[in-house]
Design an enzyme around this catalytic site. Structure first.
Site, mmCIF file in Angstrom:
data_model
loop_
_atom_site.group_PDB
_atom_site.id
_atom_site.type_symbol
_atom_site.label_atom_id
_atom_site.label_comp_id
_atom_site.label_asym_id
_atom_site.label_seq_id
_atom_site.Cartn_x
_atom_site.Cartn_y
_atom_site.Cartn_z
ATOM 1 N N CYS A 156 82.031 -29.685 -42.530
ATOM 2 C CA CYS A 156 82.470 -29.923 -43.907
ATOM 3 C C CYS A 156 81.793 -29.021 -44.939
ATOM 4 C CB CYS A 156 82.223 -31.383 -44.274
ATOM 5 S SG CYS A 156 83.244 -32.505 -43.314
HETATM 6 N N1 LIG Z 1 83.759 -34.650 -39.034
HETATM 7 C C1 LIG Z 1 83.476 -35.174 -40.204
HETATM 8 O O1 LIG Z 1 82.377 -35.646 -40.440
HETATM 9 C C2 LIG Z 1 84.519 -35.224 -41.320
HETATM 10 C C3 LIG Z 1 84.284 -36.045 -42.423
HETATM 11 C C4 LIG Z 1 85.238 -36.136 -43.421
HETATM 12 C C5 LIG Z 1 86.384 -35.339 -43.333
HETATM 13 N N2 LIG Z 1 86.573 -34.511 -42.269
HETATM 14 C C6 LIG Z 1 87.810 -33.734 -42.234
HETATM 15 O O2 LIG Z 1 88.717 -34.339 -41.334
HETATM 16 C C7 LIG Z 1 89.491 -33.351 -40.641
HETATM 17 C C8 LIG Z 1 89.345 -33.522 -39.135
HETATM 18 O O3 LIG Z 1 88.012 -33.251 -38.767
HETATM 19 P P1 LIG Z 1 87.342 -33.721 -37.408
HETATM 20 O O4 LIG Z 1 85.861 -33.501 -37.580
HETATM 21 O O5 LIG Z 1 87.828 -35.067 -36.994
HETATM 22 O O6 LIG Z 1 87.931 -32.638 -36.387
HETATM 23 P P2 LIG Z 1 87.758 -32.624 -34.804
HETATM 24 O O7 LIG Z 1 87.751 -31.198 -34.394
HETATM 25 O O8 LIG Z 1 86.616 -33.504 -34.405
HETATM 26 O O9 LIG Z 1 89.076 -33.336 -34.266
HETATM 27 C C9 LIG Z 1 90.335 -32.794 -34.337
HETATM 28 C C10 LIG Z 1 91.101 -33.189 -33.061
HETATM 29 O O10 LIG Z 1 92.446 -32.737 -33.225
HETATM 30 C C11 LIG Z 1 92.892 -32.205 -31.992
HETATM 31 N N3 LIG Z 1 94.030 -31.328 -32.272
HETATM 32 C C12 LIG Z 1 94.013 -30.038 -32.725
HETATM 33 N N4 LIG Z 1 95.277 -29.604 -32.932
HETATM 34 C C13 LIG Z 1 96.103 -30.635 -32.614
HETATM 35 C C14 LIG Z 1 97.501 -30.827 -32.668
HETATM 36 N N5 LIG Z 1 98.314 -29.864 -33.069
HETATM 37 N N6 LIG Z 1 98.002 -32.024 -32.286
HETATM 38 C C15 LIG Z 1 97.179 -33.025 -31.887
HETATM 39 N N7 LIG Z 1 95.839 -32.908 -31.827
HETATM 40 C C16 LIG Z 1 95.312 -31.732 -32.189
HETATM 41 C C17 LIG Z 1 91.670 -31.533 -31.433
HETATM 42 O O11 LIG Z 1 91.800 -31.334 -30.043
HETATM 43 C C18 LIG Z 1 90.575 -32.532 -31.797
HETATM 44 O O12 LIG Z 1 90.413 -33.520 -30.808
HETATM 45 C C19 LIG Z 1 89.006 -32.014 -41.199
HETATM 46 O O13 LIG Z 1 89.816 -31.615 -42.257
HETATM 47 C C20 LIG Z 1 87.628 -32.328 -41.722
HETATM 48 O O14 LIG Z 1 87.239 -31.448 -42.754
HETATM 49 C C21 LIG Z 1 85.677 -34.458 -41.243
#
Ligand SMILES: NC(=O)c1ccc[n+]([C@@H]2O[C@H](COP(=O)([O-])OP(=O)(O)OC[C@H]3O[C@@H](n4cnc5c(N)ncnc54)[C@H](O)[C@@H]3O)[C@@H](O)[C@H]2O)c1
Length: 419
Positions: A260
């Site tokens: 982030c």
């Molecule tokens: N990790 C955090 O602490 C956090 C906190 C708040 C907001 N966010 C935001 O949330 C969003 C997601 O982040 P995250 O950390 O969960 O990501 P992540 O990488 O942990 O998870 C994303 C998942 O989506 C899957 N994926 C990718 N493309 C895909 C598709 N086309 N169809 C289905 N699945 C698919 C990946 O394999 C993965 O398992 C981002 O925008 C991030 O900035 C993250």
């Protein structure tokens, strides 16, 4: 048939699914990686905040299920998108993953469905980028289907606030879109706050992240000044934090990490340029924070020089903790990785120990047993709660403590050098 589909079973998607399912809503996780789908369907969690035991109970009850098949989206009431929003090589917003999935949703979109984007992004994404793609289905947003933005606020590893108890803000394209989204989240979360638009909700999330990035940069800058002035930044931060009002504690460190803070603020600076506007706080904070691994390398070099009469070149350096923050396994954008590169470039012989990260394949490294005496110095980069730091100080020849994890007095205390 499930009530809700969540696209992307990662750090955001899995806790969100778990929270809805615990309140009796049935959730379908749509995930690209088949291994993750199989793991989830066996009730195994790979996200620290969701215990496998609790997840498997929900899987057994049929409340959580995972699939790679987008066709199942036709059956659900709401589709929540929790996919990565990275920066491109040119450090510009890269919405390819989100827009690719949105196209896959559009091909299956049904009348009456609610679509909510949860991924962090710049103001305008939901209206300008998702809406047109979804409308390629022939359905109209705000009339035939509902569209909203609601940012995820999860803080991996945190126990006092969870997805359920952290207030959730929601901004829909129309009043009815907002109402539908508020209704959905209220079925599982304690507090849901409606905003006037998706743009307001998009900017809210960025303000939260930029606030952290700027304040961390401020203490990082002061840490560098303290080094020159011979002051202990930690003593100063501790003292300032005794003021019961008007001050909020932020800590210096080896740099920003995670998915982030090093990424999201630049989504806004990119969008701001469209309005002939330059977000100088964001750029400045980015510059100060990005310099911290370089500053920490020179601190390690100085400590080896003065503390042990050794040069960085040829010295054995043990990095203690490589994930981007304490007690998690996530190494994305971790400053430890940058530090490993910088130390290697300077000719140091780098090893690492991290109970949460067994391998760093991109560096050809595996976590070594914690034997501080086998190295010329130990650099504490991420302070996991399970490490006995008194013991580390006792056994090591030299410790560079970048997290104030040791019980040392002052910047240089015997064999401990602090940031
Ligand atoms: N990790 C955090 O602490 C956090 C906190 C708040 C907001 N966010 C935001 O949330 C969003 C997601 O982040 P995250 O950390 O969960 O990501 P992540 O990488 O942990 O998870 C994303 C998942 O989506 C899957 N994926 C990718 N493309 C895909 C598709 N086309 N169809 C289905 N699945 C698919 C990946 O394999 C993965 O398992 C981002 O925008 C991030 O900035 C993250």
């Amino acid at each position: 048939m499930s009530d809700i589909a969540i696209i992307g079973a990662g750090y955001v998607g899995v806790p969100l699914a778990y929270t809805f399912a615990k309140e009796g809503r049935s959730v379908l996780l749509v995930e690209r990686q088949p291994e993750r789908v199989e793991q989830l369907n066996r009730g195994e969690s790979y996200v620290e905040d969701v215990p496998s035991e609790a997840l498997s109970e929900l899987v057994d009850k049929g409340l959580v299920r995972a699939t790679t098949d987008y066709d199942e989206l036709r059956e659900v009431e709401a589709i929540l998108i929790a996919l990565p929003t990275p920066l491109s090589a040119q450090r510009e917003p890269d919405l390819d993953i989100v827009l690719g999935a949105t196209r896959d949703i559009a091909a299956r979109l049904q009348k009456g469905q609610l679509i909510v984007l949860e991924s962090t992004t710049y103001p305008g994404t939901t209206r300008e980028r998702l809406k047109p793609v979804l409308e390629e289905s022939g359905l109209t947003a705000g009339e035939d289907f509902h569209l909203a933005f609601s940012p995820e606020r999860v803080d991996p590893g945190r126990e006092d606030w969870t997805t359920k108890t952290t207030p959730k803000v929601v901004g829909g394209l129309t009043e009815e879109c907002t109402r539908r989204a508020v209704e959905l989240y209220s079925s599982a979360l304690d507090t849901v706050l409606p905003l006037s638009s998706p743009e307001a909700a998009e900017l809210t999330k960025l303000l939260e992240n930029i606030f952290r990035s700027v304040n961390i940069a401020l203490v990082n800058e002061l840490a560098q000044l303290c080094d020159r002035m011979g002051l202990d930044i930690w003593e100063v931060v501790d003292a300032a934090a005794t003021k019961p009002f008007g001050f909020m504690r932020f800590e210096p460190g080896p740099g920003l990490g995670g998915h982030c803070l090093p990424v999201d603020p630049f989504y806004l600076s990119w969008k701001a340029r469209q309005y002939d506007f330059y977000t100088e706080f964001i750029e400045l904070a980015g510059k100060v924070n990005a310099n911290m691994p370089y500053f920490c390398r020179s601190l390690i070099s100085q400590a080896l020089n003065h503390g042990r009469e050794l040069s960085l070149k040829g010295s054995k350096v043990l990095i203690l903790g490589v994930s981007y923050k304490a007690d998690v396994q996530d190494t994305r954008e971790s400053p430890a990785l940058k530090l490993i590169e910088l130390l290697r470039n300077a000719g140091a012989n780098v090893a690492y120990h991290d109970p949460h990260v067994p391998e760093l394949p991109q560096y050809g490294l595996s976590s070594v047993p914690l034997a501080p005496a086998d190295h010329d110095c130990v650099a504490i980069v991420t302070a996991h709660g399970t490490i006995d730091y008194d013991r580390v100080v006792e056994d090591a020849h030299l410790v560079i403590d970048l997290r104030n994890a040791t019980n040392s007095n002052g910047r240089i205390d015997g064999k401990v050098w602090k940031l």
